[in-house]
Structure formats: C-alpha cells, structure tokens
Write an enzyme that holds these catalytic residues in place. Sequence first.
Site, PDB file in Angstrom:
ATOM      1  N   LYS A   1       1.051  -9.719  -0.364  1.00 22.14           N
ATOM      2  CA  LYS A   1       0.820  -9.060  -1.621  1.00 22.14           C
ATOM      3  C   LYS A   1       1.715  -7.602  -1.844  1.00 22.14           C
ATOM      4  O   LYS A   1       1.709  -6.911  -0.736  1.00 22.14           O
ATOM      5  CB  LYS A   1      -0.774  -8.474  -1.672  1.00 22.14           C
ATOM      6  CG  LYS A   1      -0.873  -7.798  -2.912  1.00 22.14           C
ATOM      7  CD  LYS A   1      -2.652  -7.670  -3.020  1.00 22.14           C
ATOM      8  CE  LYS A   1      -2.850  -6.766  -4.169  1.00 22.14           C
ATOM      9  NZ  LYS A   1      -2.949  -5.335  -4.123  1.00 22.14           N
TER      10      LYS A   1
ATOM     11  N   CYS B   1       0.835  -1.260   0.074  1.00 23.37           N
ATOM     12  CA  CYS B   1       0.062  -0.043   0.148  1.00 23.37           C
ATOM     13  C   CYS B   1       0.985   1.280  -0.082  1.00 23.37           C
ATOM     14  O   CYS B   1       1.799   1.426   0.955  1.00 23.37           O
ATOM     15  CB  CYS B   1      -0.871  -0.035   1.131  1.00 23.37           C
ATOM     16  SG  CYS B   1      -2.002   1.572   1.284  1.00 23.37           S
TER      17      CYS B   1
HETATM   18  C1  LIG Z   1      -9.623   2.256  -4.590  1.00 19.55           C
HETATM   19  C2  LIG Z   1      -8.552   1.175  -4.386  1.00 19.55           C
HETATM   20  C3  LIG Z   1      -8.363   0.575  -3.235  1.00 19.55           C
HETATM   21  C4  LIG Z   1      -7.516  -0.428  -2.950  1.00 19.55           C
HETATM   22  N1  LIG Z   1      -7.198  -1.183  -1.785  1.00 19.55           N
HETATM   23  C5  LIG Z   1      -6.412  -2.247  -1.545  1.00 19.55           C
HETATM   24  C6  LIG Z   1      -6.200  -2.969  -0.436  1.00 19.55           C
HETATM   25  O1  LIG Z   1      -6.941  -2.665   0.708  1.00 19.55           O
HETATM   26  N2  LIG Z   1      -5.290  -3.909  -0.246  1.00 19.55           N
HETATM   27  C7  LIG Z   1      -4.496  -4.346  -1.141  1.00 19.55           C
HETATM   28  O2  LIG Z   1      -3.614  -4.842  -1.291  1.00 19.55           O
HETATM   29  N3  LIG Z   1      -4.845  -3.405  -2.617  1.00 19.55           N
HETATM   30  C8  LIG Z   1      -5.692  -2.449  -2.659  1.00 19.55           C
HETATM   31  N4  LIG Z   1      -5.416  -1.761  -3.854  1.00 19.55           N
HETATM   32  C9  LIG Z   1      -4.669  -2.204  -5.099  1.00 19.55           C
HETATM   33  C10 LIG Z   1      -5.331  -3.283  -5.718  1.00 19.55           C
HETATM   34  O3  LIG Z   1      -5.797  -4.552  -5.101  1.00 19.55           O
HETATM   35  C11 LIG Z   1      -4.623  -3.688  -6.789  1.00 19.55           C
HETATM   36  O4  LIG Z   1      -3.335  -4.164  -6.556  1.00 19.55           O
HETATM   37  C12 LIG Z   1      -4.358  -2.537  -7.945  1.00 19.55           C
HETATM   38  O5  LIG Z   1      -5.654  -1.881  -8.243  1.00 19.55           O
HETATM   39  C13 LIG Z   1      -3.751  -3.164  -9.337  1.00 19.55           C
HETATM   40  O6  LIG Z   1      -4.572  -3.739  -9.987  1.00 19.55           O
HETATM   41  P1  LIG Z   1      -5.723  -3.372 -11.227  1.00 19.55           P
HETATM   42  O7  LIG Z   1      -4.732  -2.686 -12.082  1.00 19.55           O
HETATM   43  O8  LIG Z   1      -6.299  -4.609 -11.737  1.00 19.55           O
HETATM   44  O9  LIG Z   1      -6.654  -2.605 -10.585  1.00 19.55           O
HETATM   45  C14 LIG Z   1      -6.422  -0.924  -4.134  1.00 19.55           C
HETATM   46  C15 LIG Z   1      -6.611  -0.175  -5.306  1.00 19.55           C
HETATM   47  C16 LIG Z   1      -7.687   0.887  -5.262  1.00 19.55           C
HETATM   48  C17 LIG Z   1      -7.713   1.598  -6.688  1.00 19.55           C
END
Ligand SMILES: Cc1cc2nc3c(=O)[nH]c(=O)nc-3n(C[C@H](O)[C@H](O)[C@H](O)COP(=O)(O)O)c2cc1C
Length: 338
Positions: free
Chosen positions: A149, A110
């Site tokens: 992660k 994060c």
């Molecule tokens: C609004 C938002 C909230 C997220 N919250 C978390 C979270 O609580 N824990 C986490 O590991 N990643 C979190 N992420 C990251 C996503 O799990 C993911 O790793 C990231 O969006 C990349 O994947 P994507 O390109 O498919 O969206 C968040 C991303 C967004 C946009």
Amino acid sequence: MSPSELLTPITIGSCRIPNRLLAAPMAGISDLPFRTILKSYGAGITFSEMISTEAFVRGHEKTRGILQRSEGEIPFGIQIFGGNPVAMAETARRLEAEGLCDLIDVNLGCPVKKVMRSGAGAALMLDRERLFRVVEGVVQAVSLPVTAKLRACRTSDDMMGLDLIPDLFSLGVKAVTVHARCVSWSFSRPPEWRWIEEATSLGRPLIGNGGIFTPEDAVKMVIKTRCDGIMIARGYLGNPWIFRDIQRFIETGAWEPVPLEERFDTMKAHLRLSLQVFGERQGIFRMRKHIAWYVKGLPLNSEFRRRINELHDSSELFREMDRYFERLKKKSLKSEME
Ligand SMILES: Cc1cc2nc3c(=O)[nH]c(=O)nc-3n(C[C@H](O)[C@H](O)[C@H](O)COP(=O)(O)O)c2cc1C
C-alpha cells in the site's frame, strides 16, 4: 471493472475475498472490536493496524495484542512496516507460521515523521535499493500473498509511488493499493483519483483508496479509475454500515441513512466488544473517539460527548447512551407532530 463488480469476489494470490470492498488498516482504529463490526456490515477483508516489525521481532507485547483476529474474520490481512529487511522478512515468516493472517500487506506510504526516520513507510519510496530488499525478502519468506500500500507520489512533481508499481509486481507482490495523495499532503486535501486510473495501467489488481465517504463516491471512483477494488478508511469512522450502503446502492440504485436505533445498537455492541477485549479502563478509553464519530451530526451531541468523556464506569456509559437515544427519539417525535 464496472461498479456492480465491486460485489463480486477477487482472488489475491491464495486469498479469496468475497467482495471488493476493503476496510483499510488504520493505526489506533482498526482494532479487533471495530473490525468485528466492519466485517458484520460486509467489509470483504479487514486489516490490522500497522505493526512495527522491529517491535514484533523483539517480542513486544502490545504488538502481539494487535494481531488477534475475531472468529468470523476471514480473510484477515496484517499490515507490517519497517525499514529493516531482516526484521520484515522474519516477522512475515512468523505471522505465517503462527497462522495469524491470510495476507500480508507492506506499508510503503506512512508519512509520519517518526516512522519515516526509521527508514520505514513512505521513506522506502525514496530508497529503492532498500525497498526492493524489503519487499523481496517478505515475498520470499512466505507462501501467503503479499500486497503493498503506497501513496501515489512524494510531491505532485514526481510520481515516485506510481513508478514503483511494475517493479513491485515483478518482485512478487500480488496486489497494490494506491492512496491517491502525495506523501506531503494532509488529509484535508482532496485525493487525485486520476493517479489511481494511471496506476491501473501499470499493474493489477489495483485497489483505489482516498476520499470515499458515501456509496456514490465508491461508484464514482470505479467509473473514473476502473480500479479492481476500493479501500475505505475515514469513510468507515462512525459509519461501519458504509459497506452495506454501497452494496444496497449498487443492487437497487438507492440507500437510506442508518436508522437511529441501529446506530445506537451498533455503538453499544462496539462498546461491549471493546470492554471484552481491552477491559474496563482501556475499553472505555479506546471507545471515546468512536462514540464521538457515531454521533457526529446528531442534534445535542456536544453535551452527550462531554458527559461521555467524564465517565469511567461502563454501566454509566450504557445508561448515558440510552438517555441520549431517548432524548433524540422524543425530539424527532415532537418535530414530526409540529
Ligand atoms: C488515523 C489514521 C490512521 C491510519 N493508519 C494507517 C495504517 O496503519 N496503515 C496504512 O497503510 N494507512 C493508514 N492510514 C491511511 C488510510 O489507510 C488511508 O490510506 C487514508 O486515510 C486515505 O483514505 P481515506 O481518504 O478514505 O481516509 C491512516 C489514516 C488515518 C487518518
């Protein structure tokens, strides 16, 4: 792994996941109502929003609310974050003792400043000594499988995230998810899938994450990286059927956009769950962003969204959805006849 294997089970420690399509943890989004919908469309495993272990050990009510799972939500992963090894281990121990989940994921990626300032999330990538104490403590506190992660790197000049992977497995982590972006990158920048490919040679099972928005993307990621599973995040916003679409695409080589009627039925089912779980006020409030995602790209959607955002009564909300649906149906009938 070949793309068709995405539909086969994967075992992570004691946790058997019926397919390799994982629904990512997303703060403010992957709550119980939405996870119920994601599961119904074929997500192999769902994850809670990340929970603060400092807040959990203090008995913070809101944190507890995040941890409820729905009846059919098996397996279910809870993601924890924190920089304090004692609070992290204690939270993991209690989660297992209370039978709240089947797997615990540790957030190491994060990039939010407030989270990093407390030594948590991606900050742990910069402090190996603390990171190892945190991960080792969590692994030793439970018999549940622990996963991690992380982002691939801090900046594209270092590979701090990837470098950690062999050590994470040595500490007893049972799978790693790599989000193929740097900590310093915004989401608008495309991910670098070659980092996922590199990661697969450093430890397995390796789950790839970043930039999957269509079934074609899912298949391409597997072909390019040979990862052992994929995790979908923004690709499921307003689009929970992506899990079913991927399955159909792999099985038949084709997939169809969801029919309008099903799109609206799902949106209404989601609203009903949100009202049940959070009550009228919170339930409506939490649904607003989802409604906007459900109607993204549809004609006349800005007027509909504006009206929805003004409503505070759920029965009016349902009526407004029906009205919008009828307008769209008429519009498509008219254009078919022209
Ligand atoms: C609004 C938002 C909230 C997220 N919250 C978390 C979270 O609580 N824990 C986490 O590991 N990643 C979190 N992420 C990251 C996503 O799990 C993911 O790793 C990231 O969006 C990349 O994947 P994507 O390109 O498919 O969206 C968040 C991303 C967004 C946009």
